[in-house]
Design a protein around this motif. Structure first.
Motif, PDB file in Angstrom:
ATOM      1  N   THR A  23       0.844  -1.203   0.000  1.00  0.00           N
ATOM      2  CA  THR A  23       0.000   0.000   0.000  1.00  0.00           C
ATOM      3  C   THR A  23       0.873   1.244   0.000  1.00  0.00           C
ATOM      4  OG1 THR A  23      -0.103   0.174   2.399  1.00  0.00           O
ATOM      5  CG2 THR A  23      -1.747  -1.241   1.324  1.00  0.00           C
ATOM      6  N   PRO A  24       0.313   2.378  -0.397  1.00  0.00           N
ATOM      7  CA  PRO A  24       1.093   3.617  -0.374  1.00  0.00           C
ATOM      8  C   PRO A  24       1.657   3.956   1.004  1.00  0.00           C
ATOM      9  CG  PRO A  24      -0.890   3.920  -1.679  1.00  0.00           C
ATOM     10  CD  PRO A  24      -1.017   2.578  -1.010  1.00  0.00           C
ATOM     11  N   ASN A  25       0.948   3.594   2.063  1.00  0.00           N
ATOM     12  CA  ASN A  25       1.437   3.900   3.405  1.00  0.00           C
ATOM     13  C   ASN A  25       2.685   3.110   3.776  1.00  0.00           C
ATOM     14  OD1 ASN A  25      -0.637   5.724   3.850  1.00  0.00           O
ATOM     15  ND2 ASN A  25      -1.962   4.223   4.867  1.00  0.00           N
ATOM     16  N   SER A  48      -1.842  -3.983  -7.071  1.00  0.00           N
ATOM     17  CA  SER A  48      -1.656  -3.521  -5.704  1.00  0.00           C
ATOM     18  C   SER A  48      -2.528  -2.286  -5.466  1.00  0.00           C
ATOM     19  CB  SER A  48      -0.182  -3.164  -5.454  1.00  0.00           C
ATOM     20  OG  SER A  48       0.663  -4.269  -5.721  1.00  0.00           O
ATOM     21  N   PRO A  49      -2.955  -2.041  -4.225  1.00  0.00           N
ATOM     22  CA  PRO A  49      -3.819  -0.883  -3.948  1.00  0.00           C
ATOM     23  C   PRO A  49      -3.132   0.444  -4.283  1.00  0.00           C
ATOM     24  CG  PRO A  49      -3.804  -2.416  -2.097  1.00  0.00           C
ATOM     25  CD  PRO A  49      -2.711  -2.848  -3.023  1.00  0.00           C
ATOM     26  N   GLN A  50      -3.810   1.291  -5.046  1.00  0.00           N
ATOM     27  CA  GLN A  50      -3.322   2.637  -5.360  1.00  0.00           C
ATOM     28  C   GLN A  50      -1.867   2.608  -5.865  1.00  0.00           C
ATOM     29  OE1 GLN A  50      -4.536   5.807  -2.492  1.00  0.00           O
ATOM     30  NE2 GLN A  50      -5.293   4.094  -1.259  1.00  0.00           N
ATOM     31  N   TRP A  51      -1.639   1.747  -6.836  1.00  0.00           N
ATOM     32  CA  TRP A  51      -0.271   1.580  -7.316  1.00  0.00           C
ATOM     33  C   TRP A  51       0.321   2.867  -7.869  1.00  0.00           C
ATOM     34  CZ3 TRP A  51       0.583   2.842 -12.347  1.00  0.00           C
ATOM     35  CH2 TRP A  51      -0.511   2.810 -13.227  1.00  0.00           C
ATOM     36  N   GLU A  52      -0.512   3.725  -8.455  1.00  0.00           N
ATOM     37  CA  GLU A  52       0.019   4.981  -9.003  1.00  0.00           C
ATOM     38  C   GLU A  52       0.696   5.803  -7.914  1.00  0.00           C
ATOM     39  OE1 GLU A  52      -3.186   4.045  -9.179  1.00  0.00           O
ATOM     40  OE2 GLU A  52      -4.082   4.526 -11.133  1.00  0.00           O
ATOM     41  N   ARG A  53       0.058   5.883  -6.764  1.00  0.00           N
ATOM     42  CA  ARG A  53       0.629   6.656  -5.663  1.00  0.00           C
ATOM     43  C   ARG A  53       1.896   5.999  -5.132  1.00  0.00           C
ATOM     44  NH1 ARG A  53      -2.273   7.450   0.180  1.00  0.00           N
ATOM     45  NH2 ARG A  53      -0.421   8.199   1.286  1.00  0.00           N
ATOM     46  N   SER A  54       1.868   4.684  -4.949  1.00  0.00           N
ATOM     47  CA  SER A  54       3.054   3.988  -4.430  1.00  0.00           C
ATOM     48  C   SER A  54       4.250   4.158  -5.353  1.00  0.00           C
ATOM     49  CB  SER A  54       2.752   2.502  -4.232  1.00  0.00           C
ATOM     50  OG  SER A  54       1.813   2.293  -3.201  1.00  0.00           O
ATOM     51  N   ASP A  57       5.452   7.863  -5.396  1.00  0.00           N
ATOM     52  CA  ASP A  57       6.178   8.208  -4.173  1.00  0.00           C
ATOM     53  C   ASP A  57       7.581   7.612  -4.173  1.00  0.00           C
ATOM     54  OD1 ASP A  57       3.943   9.559  -3.276  1.00  0.00           O
ATOM     55  OD2 ASP A  57       3.334   8.014  -1.821  1.00  0.00           O
TER      56      ASP A  57
END
Length: 211
Positions: A23-25, A48-54, A57
């Protein structure tokens, strides 16, 4: 028996770290541990959840020290999305020419998934830079050795699926140039310390094989 000659790879360490389900977190902390241990090929699969953000980042945090890429890439639109967030390579589960060609056109390295010699040549004809035998342990090291007898020597071949520190050497002996390591490296929810320990074990297995 070590490989006497290896083709040039975009990764200094020929182990692609696969963080499926992260996850991004959690992404930046786990990637930080991997980069500190010498890993410079990090794959975050697109399921994976919210892969764009991960991925975005991690590119911002580590893009000067490692190649951050996306896995389970299925469509040309996926490729465009990865390029937008700064990914440097894609990993596919198949040999879809349109996906491979779009990635090449956008300047991304391509690790194309395959199982047979025919599929491998389809991927190479479409422009793939590297090949990924998946699932490797289903086919075994003998399959790698047979493929290497017909594939171009300059084509990097990674094995993915069921690879552990214990069985990695047999695939390298058979002609693989590296591996993608997933479930034996990272599982969602595990600690950063566990990811680091697993990464060290794989790196040591690679180094001992090369010694």
């Amino acid at each position: 028996m070590n490989q006497p000659l290896s083709p040039p790879l975009p990764f200094r360490l020929p182990l692609i770290a696969i963080l499926r389900g992260i996850t991004p977190n959690d992404a930046v902390a786990h990637v930080a541990a991997l980069v500190e241990e010498g890993y410079d090929g990090i794959e975050i699969p697109l399921n994976s959840p919210q892969w764009e953000r991960s991925i975005g980042d991690c590119v911002r945090a580590f893009g000067s020290r490692a190649l951050i890429g996306g896995g389970t890439v299925l469509t040309p639109d996926d490729v465009v999305g990865l390029r937008r967030v700064g990914a440097r390579f894609i990993v596919t589960p198949n040999t879809h020419p349109a996906v491979i060609q779009r990635a090449v056109d956008l300047g991304l390295q391509v690790v194309a998934g395959f199982a047979t010699a025919s599929e491998a040549f389809t991927a190479l004809d479409a422009g793939a830079h590297m090949l990924k035998l998946f699932p490797a342990t289903t086919y075994g090291a003998g399959h790698v050795r047979a493929l290497r007898s017909v594939l171009p020597k300059a084509t990097p071949l990674f094995v993915v699926g069921g690879i552990t520190p214990d069985n990695l050497p047999q695939y390298l002996d058979a002609g693989a140039h590296g591996a993608g390591i997933g479930g034996e490296l990272y599982r969602p929810g595990q600690s950063v310390e566990a990811t680091r320990a697993n990464a060290i074990a794989f790196r040591q297995a690679l180094q001992e094989h090369a010694a």
